[in-house]
Design a protein around this motif. Structure first.
Motif, short mmCIF file in Angstrom:
data_model
loop_
_atom_site.label_atom_id
_atom_site.label_comp_id
_atom_site.label_asym_id
_atom_site.label_seq_id
_atom_site.Cartn_x
_atom_site.Cartn_y
_atom_site.Cartn_z
N PRO A 27 -2.62 6.32 8.40
CA PRO A 27 -3.28 7.56 7.68
C PRO A 27 -3.27 7.47 6.38
CG PRO A 27 -1.18 8.25 8.85
CD PRO A 27 -1.34 6.83 9.13
N ASN A 28 -3.78 8.29 5.54
CA ASN A 28 -3.70 8.17 4.03
C ASN A 28 -2.22 8.73 3.79
OD1 ASN A 28 -5.34 8.33 1.99
ND2 ASN A 28 -6.50 9.84 3.04
N GLY A 29 -1.78 7.95 2.85
CA GLY A 29 -0.64 8.44 2.26
C GLY A 29 0.56 7.56 2.94
N ALA A 30 0.37 6.68 3.81
CA ALA A 30 1.26 6.08 4.84
C ALA A 30 2.06 5.32 3.94
CB ALA A 30 0.70 5.42 6.04
N GLY A 31 1.55 4.60 2.85
CA GLY A 31 2.17 3.76 2.01
C GLY A 31 1.44 2.06 2.25
N LYS A 32 0.22 2.18 2.55
CA LYS A 32 -0.64 1.02 2.82
C LYS A 32 -1.04 0.18 1.33
CE LYS A 32 -3.96 2.74 4.87
NZ LYS A 32 -3.50 4.42 4.68
N THR A 33 -1.44 1.23 0.30
CA THR A 33 -1.88 0.76 -0.99
C THR A 33 -0.57 0.13 -1.58
OG1 THR A 33 -3.76 2.10 -0.85
CG2 THR A 33 -2.86 1.42 -3.07
N SER A 34 0.44 0.99 -1.37
CA SER A 34 1.97 0.51 -2.23
C SER A 34 2.10 -0.62 -1.92
CB SER A 34 2.77 1.59 -2.26
OG SER A 34 2.42 2.91 -2.48
N ALA A 62 7.60 5.68 -0.68
CA ALA A 62 6.18 5.06 -0.23
C ALA A 62 6.21 3.80 0.90
CB ALA A 62 5.62 4.71 -1.48
N PHE A 118 8.72 6.24 -5.25
CA PHE A 118 8.41 6.94 -6.37
C PHE A 118 8.93 8.27 -6.36
CE2 PHE A 118 4.59 4.51 -4.96
CZ PHE A 118 4.36 3.75 -6.08
N1 ADP Z 1 2.02 5.64 -8.62
C1 ADP Z 1 2.36 6.61 -7.88
N2 ADP Z 1 3.16 7.51 -8.19
C2 ADP Z 1 3.82 8.42 -7.57
N3 ADP Z 1 3.77 8.42 -6.09
C3 ADP Z 1 2.97 7.39 -5.53
C4 ADP Z 1 2.23 6.55 -6.24
N4 ADP Z 1 1.60 5.61 -5.52
C5 ADP Z 1 1.66 6.19 -4.36
N5 ADP Z 1 2.43 7.29 -4.17
C6 ADP Z 1 2.81 8.00 -3.06
O1 ADP Z 1 3.37 7.20 -2.22
C7 ADP Z 1 2.77 7.46 -0.88
C8 ADP Z 1 2.20 6.42 -0.18
O2 ADP Z 1 0.74 6.12 -0.88
P1 ADP Z 1 -0.04 4.87 -0.90
O3 ADP Z 1 0.86 3.87 -0.74
O4 ADP Z 1 -1.36 5.17 -1.68
O5 ADP Z 1 -0.73 5.21 0.83
P2 ADP Z 1 -1.89 4.83 1.51
O6 ADP Z 1 -2.76 3.77 0.78
O7 ADP Z 1 -1.61 4.50 2.81
O8 ADP Z 1 -2.79 5.88 1.52
C9 ADP Z 1 2.28 8.88 -0.95
O9 ADP Z 1 3.02 9.71 -0.75
C10 ADP Z 1 1.77 8.66 -2.64
O10 ADP Z 1 1.48 10.16 -2.80
#
Ligand code: ADP
Ligand code: MG
Lengths: 266, 324
Positions: free
Chosen positions: B40-47, B21, B16
């Protein structure tokens, strides 16, 4: 238990019509469970009709042959079908909660997500026209065009309502912000009031008359009024139909682009 | 399908802007496995999950899910997967049954199939009594279970669960673990789940990938991972400077590695009961003021510390149960 689980389920796209009907039924169910959200839509037009005719009828009718109640009924129906009724706020909630993602992950046709909501809007718009028509009948407004005219009247108004709803869907899908969607009503105010809403176009003067000439709602009002008081006056009706079509084309294009952006996986 | 891989990724990446991510992730998950993605939070799991579930396009690399490419064949992927994404995405104004029916129709299920699937899932996940109530009245745990049922309505081969128990109280959490395990055992559904909770990954996953700042830093079964950092851990909390104390510990026989994080010194040792005495003496001689010292077996948190230099602390108090 396992025997039941062993049914062979074949996941596939259910077809466009089935998608639309599933989506619109859900939207209508939410309306029925949250009636507060549509009650203003029932009351505001009746209120305007009563106040406008009460205050202005004698004054406007004094000089001529105008039936002011018939003149105001189209205003009431436009108020009933415009703006705050669209399911765009549901869409905002869906995007925010992640429910929209869940829908997008199914094989549903993308377009059905929008059309389904609009079908629900149309059902609602028709429901909202009923009290306005009843009130009109009760105070003595009669359609020169008869029952077919009443149908045409509601259809034309619903067509406009849908066109206007397109803007709120576009904003909802683009911004996912409830505040932004609510502000689309701000667009409606000038469109509604900068028209021959209170007095005939010929009687309007100055900048308002000029603006009104370029406002599609002016021609919609013209068509609706003609359907009530004149009869099947084809060119008046076409003028309304065409101006509303311009609005519909613009708003639907915006809504479709916004939908495309929302499901683009970027 | 059984001998194929459920998920394969090749240098899968997503940026991003300047944020990477997900950074060149390689995965290979056989069908039927429960794979835990821990970070942890922000590791990239959701992405990562959003890419695998066709909601987000990769910016690099490739991924195939249930044998189909996520970029070029998203429609085919969607038919084979189900997902419960972070924070139960439901609609409070419908009943559980209505939501399941809507979902079934979008998957083109026939009427008898819909009925059977709903009965089966209600039974499997214990949500019978709640099915005809408005979702708005459900407890947090019940919402998660319904979320799981919705994800499974079309009998997917692969389930993606993004932090399925975040926000749940400990009892609902354990209950959901059992449901997830049952789903996997009952139908052989492959499960790809992410979590911030060590115990969750440890309890549920057959294999765990540890992700930090978009990269997989370690992968293996929980037992393998723990073994890789040594079987016993000695953790000493120091009041004040840790540097002299850490060096003193390094000299002790039987100490394999030393990690310092905040005011904690974590030693991975071979035979804890034999080494803890000498370590205590070494600490004392180094002049450090020791608050406490514990001997325990290694956890995934120690693995995380070993590979990333940080602890995966998740504050247990963030688990909030919504009122029923
Ligand atoms: N739509 C987006 N736009 C910009 N940055 C994003 C977006 N989605 C996630 N990020 C960034 O990507 C990184 C990984 O996020 P995310 O995948 O949500 O991690 P997790 O699920 O492990 O907490 C974070 O730094 C987050 O801020
Ligand atoms: Mg996340």
């Amino acid at each position: 238990m396992t025997a039941i689980g062993l049914t062979q389920v074949q996941a596939r796209n259910g077809g466009f019509a089935s998608d639309v009907s599933a989506i619109s039924r859900r939207a209508l169910r939410s309306v029925l469970r949250d009636p507060e959200s549509v009650i203003p839509g029932f009351i505001i037009p009746l209120f305007f009709f009563t106040v406008n005719t009460g205050a202005l009828q004698n004054f406007v009718e004094a000089g001529g042959t105008l039936d002011y109640k018939a003149f105001q009924l189209p205003v009431a129906i436009i108020m009933a079908v415009t703006g705050p009724l669209s399911r765009a706020l549901t869409l905002v909630e869906d995007v925010r909660s992640g429910y929209f993602d869940r829908l997008v992950m199914t094989p549903v046709r993308r377009l059905a997500l929008l059309i389904g909501m609009m079908v629900a809007d149309i059902a609602l718009v028709i429901a909202l026209s009923v009290p306005v028509l009843i009130l009109g009948y009760a105070v003595g407004v009669r359609f020169e065009t008869g029952v077919a005219g009443v149908v045409a009247f509601v259809a034309l108004a619903a067509y406009w309502g849908l066109g206007f709803a397109g803007f709120s869907y576009a904003i909802a899908l683009k911004t996912a912000s409830a505040a932004a969607v609510s502000s689309s009503f701000m667009v409606f105010l000038p469109m509604m009031f900068l028209t021959p809403m209170f007095i005939p176009l010929e009687a309007m003067t100055g900048w308002m008359a000029t603006v009104a000439q370029y406002n599609p709602v002016t021609y919609l009002l013209g068509s609706l009024r003609s359907i009530i008081t004149v009869g099947w006056e084809i060119d008046e009706i076409l003028k309304g139909l065409l101006s509303v079509s311009v609005v519909v084309i613009v708003s639907m294009t915006m809504a479709l682009l916004a939908l495309k952006g929302r499901v683009s996986r970027q | 399908m059984t001998d194929e891989h459920a998920v394969i990724t090749n240098s899968l990446s997503r940026s991003f802007g300047a944020v990477r991510a997900v950074d060149a992730v390689n995965l290979s998950i056989p069908s039927g496995e429960i794979y835990g993605f821990l970070g942890p939070n922000g590791a990239g799991k959701t992405s990562l999950v959003r890419m695998l579930t066709t909601l987000l396009l990769p910016t690099g690399g490739s991924a195939s899910v249930a044998g189909h490419d996520v970029v070029t064949e998203p429609a085919a992927v969607r038919l084979k997967i189900g997902a419960a994404l972070q924070a139960a995405a439901l609609d409070d104004k419908q009943t559980g049954r209505e939501l399941l029916q809507l979902q079934s129709r979008l998957y083109g299920l026939t009427r008898p199939a819909i009925k059977q699937r709903i009965n089966y899932l209600a039974d499997l996940l214990n949500i019978d009594e709640a099915l005809d109530l408005l979702i708005g009245t459900y407890s947090g745990g019940m919402k998660r279970k319904l979320d799981l049922a919705v994800a499974m309505i079309h009998e997917p081969q692969i389930l993606f669960l993004d932090e399925p128990t975040t926000g749940l109280d400990p009892i609902s959490r354990v209950e959901l673990w059992d449901e997830v395990r049952r789903v996997n055992e009952d139908r052989g559904v492959t499960i790809f789940m992410t979590t911030q909770y060590l115990e969750e990954a440890d309890y549920l996953a057959q294999r765990v990938g540890i992700i930090n700042q978009g990269r997989i830093v370690a992968e293996g079964s929980p037992a393998e991972l723990k073994r890789s950092v040594g079987s016993d851990m000695i953790v000493a909390r120091i009041d004040g400077q840790t540097s002299g104390a850490a060096e003193a510990c390094e000299q002790v026989d039987g100490v394999e590695s030393v990690e310092v994080y905040a005011n904690e010194i974590t030693l991975s040792v071979d035979q804890g009961s034999k080494v803890i005495g000498p370590v205590a003496i070494a600490l004392d001689q180094s002049g450090a003021s020791v608050e406490d010292i514990v001997l325990r077996t290694s956890t995934l948190d120690d693995v995380f510390l070993h590979y990333t230099g940080a602890r995966l602390e998740v504050d247990a108090n963030i688990a909030k149960e919504e009122p029923a």
